[in-house]
Design an enzyme around this catalytic site. Structure first.
Site, PDB file in Angstrom:
ATOM      1  CG  MET A  19      28.386 -18.549  48.388  1.00 27.43           C
ATOM      2  SD  MET A  19      28.518 -19.642  46.947  1.00 27.43           S
ATOM      3  CE  MET A  19      27.991 -21.206  47.636  1.00 27.43           C
ATOM      4  CB  CYS A  84      21.724 -23.617  45.049  1.00 25.17           C
ATOM      5  SG  CYS A  84      22.984 -22.741  46.008  1.00 25.17           S
ATOM      6  CB  CYS A 205      19.978 -22.587  54.499  1.00 20.89           C
ATOM      7  SG  CYS A 205      20.568 -21.420  55.739  1.00 20.89           S
TER       8      CYS A 205
END
Length: 401
Positions: A19, A84, A205
């Site tokens: 993903m 998320c 990230c």
């Protein structure tokens, strides 16, 4: 990657899916997404299982990153990892796996467990549930509980505390009953040594190894303000914006030998209040209020409905020690959280995550804080001073004997 290896050798029919949530072409920072994707593909290739890539860059921007920027502008400190999981992994991706790939369930590498056996998960039937303030207490039979991983040092239920009951019913956590060392041993035994060399995922990230202040200033306009001493209200420095600091963080003050720490922020005036010690009483509080709490299994728990109060444990940071607390339920689904002792740097925008034993009950965003220990001490001191002044005045009015 360890997840794919475990599932394959456990006899499951596995499809690997990578993903992508952030468009690294738009950024100059370091992000390991491409390398991670390559590693996942190599594992799937070696095991001869299908591999897919999906992109949720737009969804991530709308549901998570925009939320993050808005929270910072409001003076709060958000947790994008929790959001998320809630919106991307256990919503968009889950439905993609079930509807597009025909999967019976999804598996993730989180160190967590559920109260369902894996076999029961594959027997689940999807039932669309009505949306409301609270779920109907009788519509979910044998609700699935979210439980801490066997390796408490690696437990990640904190990050899963906002996922839905429906998502939990369709998810297995193969690493949940294992320790990190055992998982590494399995990977080594099957020759996946490149997996063992990978660094653990730390932080967000898309920020990578860049300076966080510079990163935020790419998206938010500077809003200069003052650093103000909480003790005497003197201005001792300036800053570029309240959103660049969080409670408990060391303030960047030039020309001062001692360290000062952020204890409070006023987004209206732009003032950031600081104290001259990492353990200053202005950093400690034992009361907070959340927004409407998301309860995972039982909404709200029967004890909380019955008594309007409930004992449980609490944390607002991953891996912090659980703190005994008392919840008080409000009519709108929010809760007041009273801690058994004041703790350092409670932070608006972070999530208050609640536990009963090994079960993660759910979480609510911290939107309001009670007074600090320092404020209470100051109030008590002023009260004592007032009593002293009053006593002196009374003495003056007493007739001489």
């Amino acid at each position: 990657m360890q997840l794919i290896i475990l599932l394959h050798f456990a006899g499951y029919q596995v499809t690997g899916v990578f993903m992508k949530n952030w468009d690294t072409l738009d950024e100059q920072g370091v992000c390991s997404a491409d390398k991670d994707c390559e590693d996942a593909y190599r594992v799937c290739q070696k095991l001869d299982i299908p591999f897919h890539q999906v992109s949720y860059v737009k969804e991530y921007w709308n549901e998570v990153f925009s939320y993050l920027l808005n929270e910072y502008e409001l003076g709060r400190t958000p947790n994008p990892d929790i959001m998320c999981n809630k919106h991307i992994k256990f919503n968009y991706f889950l439905h993609y796996a079930l509807n597009n790939l025909g999967a019976d369930a999804v598996a993730t590498g989180h160190y967590a467990r559920t109260s369902l056996e894996d076999e029961e998960i594959f027997q689940q039937k999807h039932i669309k549930r009505p949306q409301g303030l609270f779920r109907n207490r009788f519509e979910v039979r044998n609700a699935v509980k979210l439980l801490q991983g066997a390796d408490h040092l690696k437990d990640q239920t904190f990050f899963l505390s906002q996922i839905s009951q429906d998502a939990l019913r369709r998810t297995i956590f193969p690493l949940g009953g294992l320790t990190k060392d055992f998982v590494k041993k399995i990977a080594a035994e099957h020759g996946f040594h490149h997996v063992l060399k990978r660094k653990e995922s730390m932080g967000i990230c898309f920020i990578g190894e860049r300076n966080f202040e510079n990163f935020l200033l790419e998206y938010l306009e500077p809003r200069p303000g003052n650093f103000v001493s909480i003790e005497d209200n003197k201005v001792i420095g300036t800053h570029k914006g309240c959103f660049l600091y969080t409670i408990g963080q060391r303030a960047k003050l030039s020309g001062l030998s001692e360290a000062w720490f952020v204890v409070e922020k006023d987004t209206t005036s732009g003032n950031i209040f600081v104290a001259p010690s990492t353990d200053h009483p202005a950093l400690y509080r034992d009361l907070l209020r959340t927004n409407r709490v998301h309860w995972i299994a039982e909404e709200p728990p029967a004890e909380l409905i019955r008594d309007k109060m409930m004992e449980c444990t609490f944390r607002f940071q991953h891996q912090m020690a659980l703190v005994p607390s008392m919840l008080t339920l409000n009519q709108d689904g929010t809760v007041w959280v009273t801690l058994v002792k004041p703790i350092r740097a409670l932070t608006p925008g972070q999530f208050a995550v609640f536990y009963k034993g090994d079960e993660c009950l759910g979480s609510g965003k911290i939107i309001r804080l009670g007074p600090s220990v320092y404020t209470l001490q100051q109030g008590k001191s002023r009260e004592q001073d007032s009593r002293h002044v009053l006593a002196e005045e009374i003495k003056k009015l007493e007739p001489a004997t």
